[in-house]
Write a protein that holds these residues in place. Structure first.
Motif, PDB file in Angstrom:
ATOM      1  N   MET A   1      17.226 -19.576  75.687  1.00  0.00           N
ATOM      2  CA  MET A   1      18.297 -19.743  74.646  1.00  0.00           C
ATOM      3  C   MET A   1      19.342 -18.515  74.922  1.00  0.00           C
ATOM      4  N   ARG A   2      20.630 -18.840  74.435  1.00  0.00           N
ATOM      5  CA  ARG A   2      21.717 -17.878  74.676  1.00  0.00           C
ATOM      6  C   ARG A   2      21.885 -17.300  73.240  1.00  0.00           C
ATOM      7  N   VAL A   3      21.822 -15.972  72.886  1.00  0.00           N
ATOM      8  CA  VAL A   3      21.816 -15.534  71.564  1.00  0.00           C
ATOM      9  C   VAL A   3      23.070 -14.509  71.544  1.00  0.00           C
ATOM     10  N   LEU A   4      23.833 -14.815  70.425  1.00  0.00           N
ATOM     11  CA  LEU A   4      25.015 -13.799  70.301  1.00  0.00           C
ATOM     12  C   LEU A   4      24.636 -12.944  68.929  1.00  0.00           C
ATOM     13  N   ILE A   5      24.631 -11.693  68.758  1.00  0.00           N
ATOM     14  CA  ILE A   5      24.378 -11.173  67.536  1.00  0.00           C
ATOM     15  C   ILE A   5      25.858 -10.447  67.332  1.00  0.00           C
ATOM     16  N   VAL A   6      26.142 -10.628  66.074  1.00  0.00           N
ATOM     17  CA  VAL A   6      27.316 -10.074  65.553  1.00  0.00           C
ATOM     18  C   VAL A   6      26.930  -9.252  64.350  1.00  0.00           C
ATOM     19  N   HIS A   7      27.020  -7.916  64.794  1.00  0.00           N
ATOM     20  CA  HIS A   7      26.517  -6.571  64.104  1.00  0.00           C
ATOM     21  C   HIS A   7      27.471  -5.981  63.177  1.00  0.00           C
ATOM     22  N   ALA A   8      27.395  -5.749  61.897  1.00  0.00           N
ATOM     23  CA  ALA A   8      28.254  -5.308  61.069  1.00  0.00           C
ATOM     24  C   ALA A   8      27.807  -4.287  60.151  1.00  0.00           C
ATOM     25  N   HIS A   9      27.619  -3.029  60.874  1.00  0.00           N
ATOM     26  CA  HIS A   9      27.205  -1.883  60.080  1.00  0.00           C
ATOM     27  C   HIS A   9      27.909  -0.581  60.806  1.00  0.00           C
ATOM     28  N   PRO A  10      28.532   0.165  59.692  1.00  0.00           N
ATOM     29  CA  PRO A  10      29.170   1.334  60.490  1.00  0.00           C
ATOM     30  C   PRO A  10      28.210   2.398  61.371  1.00  0.00           C
ATOM     31  N   ASP A  11      27.022   2.433  60.852  1.00  0.00           N
ATOM     32  CA  ASP A  11      26.188   3.623  61.220  1.00  0.00           C
ATOM     33  C   ASP A  11      25.044   3.201  62.268  1.00  0.00           C
ATOM     34  N   ASN A  12      25.350   3.858  63.544  1.00  0.00           N
ATOM     35  CA  ASN A  12      24.335   3.058  64.456  1.00  0.00           C
ATOM     36  C   ASN A  12      23.033   3.992  64.264  1.00  0.00           C
ATOM     37  N   LYS A  13      22.715   4.420  63.128  1.00  0.00           N
ATOM     38  CA  LYS A  13      21.166   5.015  62.980  1.00  0.00           C
ATOM     39  C   LYS A  13      20.771   4.233  61.582  1.00  0.00           C
ATOM     40  N   SER A  14      21.554   3.333  61.112  1.00  0.00           N
ATOM     41  CA  SER A  14      21.229   2.317  60.001  1.00  0.00           C
ATOM     42  C   SER A  14      19.964   1.474  60.111  1.00  0.00           C
ATOM     43  N   PHE A  15      19.347   1.159  59.210  1.00  0.00           N
ATOM     44  CA  PHE A  15      18.359   0.192  59.331  1.00  0.00           C
ATOM     45  C   PHE A  15      18.848  -1.041  59.837  1.00  0.00           C
ATOM     46  N   ASN A  16      19.939  -1.443  59.585  1.00  0.00           N
ATOM     47  CA  ASN A  16      20.642  -2.815  60.294  1.00  0.00           C
ATOM     48  C   ASN A  16      20.471  -2.442  61.964  1.00  0.00           C
ATOM     49  N   ALA A  17      21.009  -1.413  62.106  1.00  0.00           N
ATOM     50  CA  ALA A  17      20.964  -1.079  63.608  1.00  0.00           C
ATOM     51  C   ALA A  17      19.469  -1.138  64.050  1.00  0.00           C
ATOM     52  N   GLN A  35      23.918 -11.452  73.865  1.00  0.00           N
ATOM     53  CA  GLN A  35      25.154 -10.611  73.960  1.00  0.00           C
ATOM     54  C   GLN A  35      25.254 -10.079  72.593  1.00  0.00           C
ATOM     55  N   LEU A  36      25.738  -9.036  72.409  1.00  0.00           N
ATOM     56  CA  LEU A  36      25.946  -8.191  71.034  1.00  0.00           C
ATOM     57  C   LEU A  36      27.539  -7.957  70.825  1.00  0.00           C
ATOM     58  N   SER A  37      28.026  -8.434  69.513  1.00  0.00           N
ATOM     59  CA  SER A  37      29.401  -7.891  69.177  1.00  0.00           C
ATOM     60  C   SER A  37      29.021  -6.953  68.151  1.00  0.00           C
ATOM     61  N   ASP A  38      29.117  -5.688  68.502  1.00  0.00           N
ATOM     62  CA  ASP A  38      28.994  -4.563  67.350  1.00  0.00           C
ATOM     63  C   ASP A  38      30.478  -4.260  66.804  1.00  0.00           C
ATOM     64  N   LEU A  39      30.652  -5.053  65.728  1.00  0.00           N
ATOM     65  CA  LEU A  39      32.135  -4.864  65.293  1.00  0.00           C
ATOM     66  C   LEU A  39      32.751  -3.456  65.058  1.00  0.00           C
ATOM     67  N   TYR A  40      31.911  -2.617  64.393  1.00  0.00           N
ATOM     68  CA  TYR A  40      32.439  -1.126  64.157  1.00  0.00           C
ATOM     69  C   TYR A  40      32.547  -0.457  65.443  1.00  0.00           C
ATOM     70  N   ALA A  41      31.715  -0.625  66.350  1.00  0.00           N
ATOM     71  CA  ALA A  41      31.527   0.037  67.776  1.00  0.00           C
ATOM     72  C   ALA A  41      32.776  -0.412  68.498  1.00  0.00           C
ATOM     73  N   MET A  42      33.275  -1.850  68.166  1.00  0.00           N
ATOM     74  CA  MET A  42      34.499  -2.421  69.103  1.00  0.00           C
ATOM     75  C   MET A  42      35.426  -1.970  68.261  1.00  0.00           C
ATOM     76  N   LYS A  43      35.554  -1.528  67.156  1.00  0.00           N
ATOM     77  CA  LYS A  43      36.800  -1.405  66.395  1.00  0.00           C
ATOM     78  C   LYS A  43      37.208  -2.776  65.885  1.00  0.00           C
ATOM     79  N   PHE A  44      36.767  -3.591  65.813  1.00  0.00           N
ATOM     80  CA  PHE A  44      37.275  -4.937  65.576  1.00  0.00           C
ATOM     81  C   PHE A  44      37.974  -5.220  64.727  1.00  0.00           C
ATOM     82  N   LYS A  45      39.280  -5.667  64.783  1.00  0.00           N
ATOM     83  CA  LYS A  45      40.460  -5.821  63.905  1.00  0.00           C
ATOM     84  C   LYS A  45      40.207  -6.635  62.960  1.00  0.00           C
ATOM     85  N   ALA A  46      39.851  -6.325  61.713  1.00  0.00           N
ATOM     86  CA  ALA A  46      39.368  -7.227  60.662  1.00  0.00           C
ATOM     87  C   ALA A  46      40.338  -8.118  59.724  1.00  0.00           C
TER      88      ALA A  46
END
Ligand code: FAD
Length: 245
Positions: A1-17, A35-46
């Motif tokens: 299976m191909r899996v995309l994780i869209v991750h939305a937490h600003p702290d890379n030491k968080s429990f979400n991380a 594949q990972l889209s780490d939105l804060y790390a990418m500074k994704f335009k919101a």
């Protein structure tokens, strides 16, 4: 299976991380591609705005849905939107990983949906629910909270967490044709003991390991609705916010 994780937490030491890291490890160990889209790390335009369009259909008035449709057709979307849409098209399973903020997604993830789930890409006139443009894909939410499971019980002060997530499970995933896996909840990770947190991470790994057999949320087929888009008489409401009148 191909899996995309869209991750939305600003702290890379968080429990979400930690949940996202566990997911990547488990899915990879099970032979899936991730594949990972780490939105804060990418500074994704919101924010969805005029800058999203390299070419406009109507420069007099900014009609967002029309411009999205046009931009998809002529290839005039912003490069970051196109890149995310390519990941979505690639994926069989799309995971939204986020902390519950104000009873919903953090703004950066809501913005990702506003921009990436564009009209003409994810939905269109006559292309929603059973005929949605992302049909065949699976959606799955993994969410953490600041309050307890009791507060999110159906009779709890915050109301059912299933209902709270209905706008995402139904309005984002199901609307565009996806099937939806039952969400994974981690209540109050900040108040847990170390062993409880380990258990929560193991539970998430186990769910992903068993993804093919995990229960799906129940939604009505389009044929359950009448011409007015309300459940036909005699059809018992079975999902989320819907109740028989
Ligand atoms: P963290 O606080 O980052 O982590 C919890 C604990 O896990 C920490 O002690 C951390 O050290 C530990 N940890 C990190 N990594 C690991 C690891 N690998 N293994 C073991 N332990 C680890 N809550 C609600 O219920 N409803 C709301 O509507 C709501 N609205 C909010 C709005 C805003 C703007 C904000 C900021 C918060 C809101 N909250 C709400 C609270 C929020 O949902 C929780 O704070 C969040 O879900 C907790 O998840 P976290 O990843 O941030 O936890």
């Amino acid at each position: 299976m191909r899996v995309l994780i869209v991750h939305a937490h600003p702290d890379n030491k968080s429990f979400n991380a930690a949940l996202t890291q566990s997911a990547i490890e488990q899915l990879t160990a099970d032979g899936h591609d991730v594949q990972l889209s780490d939105l804060y790390a990418m500074k994704f335009k919101a924010v969805l705005d005029e800058d999203d369009f390299e070419q406009r259909n109507n420069v007099e008035q900014f009609h967002v849905a029309h411009e999205q449709t046009y931009a998809v057709e002529v290839g005039a979307q912003a490069a970051d939107v196109t890149a995310e849409q390519e990941k979505v098209m690639w994926a069989d399973l799309i995971i939204f990983q986020f902390p519950l903020w104000w009873f919903g997604m953090p703004a950066i993830l809501k913005g990702w949906v506003d921009r990436v789930w564009a009209r003409g890409f994810a939905y269109y006139t006559g292309r929603k629910y059973d005929t949605g443009m992302l049909r065949g894909k699976l959606g799955l939410i993994c969410v953490t909270t600041g309050t307890s499971a009791d507060t999110y019980a159906p009779d709890g002060i915050d109301g059912s967490l299933f209902d709270t997530l209905w706008p995402i499970n139904n309005g984002v995933f199901r609307y565009t044709g996806c099937d939806v896996v039952e969400p994974y909840f981690v209540f109050m990770p900040a108040k847990m003991s170390d062993s409880e947190r380990e258990e929560a991470l193991s539970g998430w790994r186990a769910k992903l390991h068993n993804i093919d057999n995990e229960p799906r949320l129940q939604f009505h087929a389009d044929t359950d609705y009448g011409d007015n888009d309300r459940l036909k008489p005699g059809v018992i409401a079975k999902s989320g916010f819907q109740h028989n009148a």
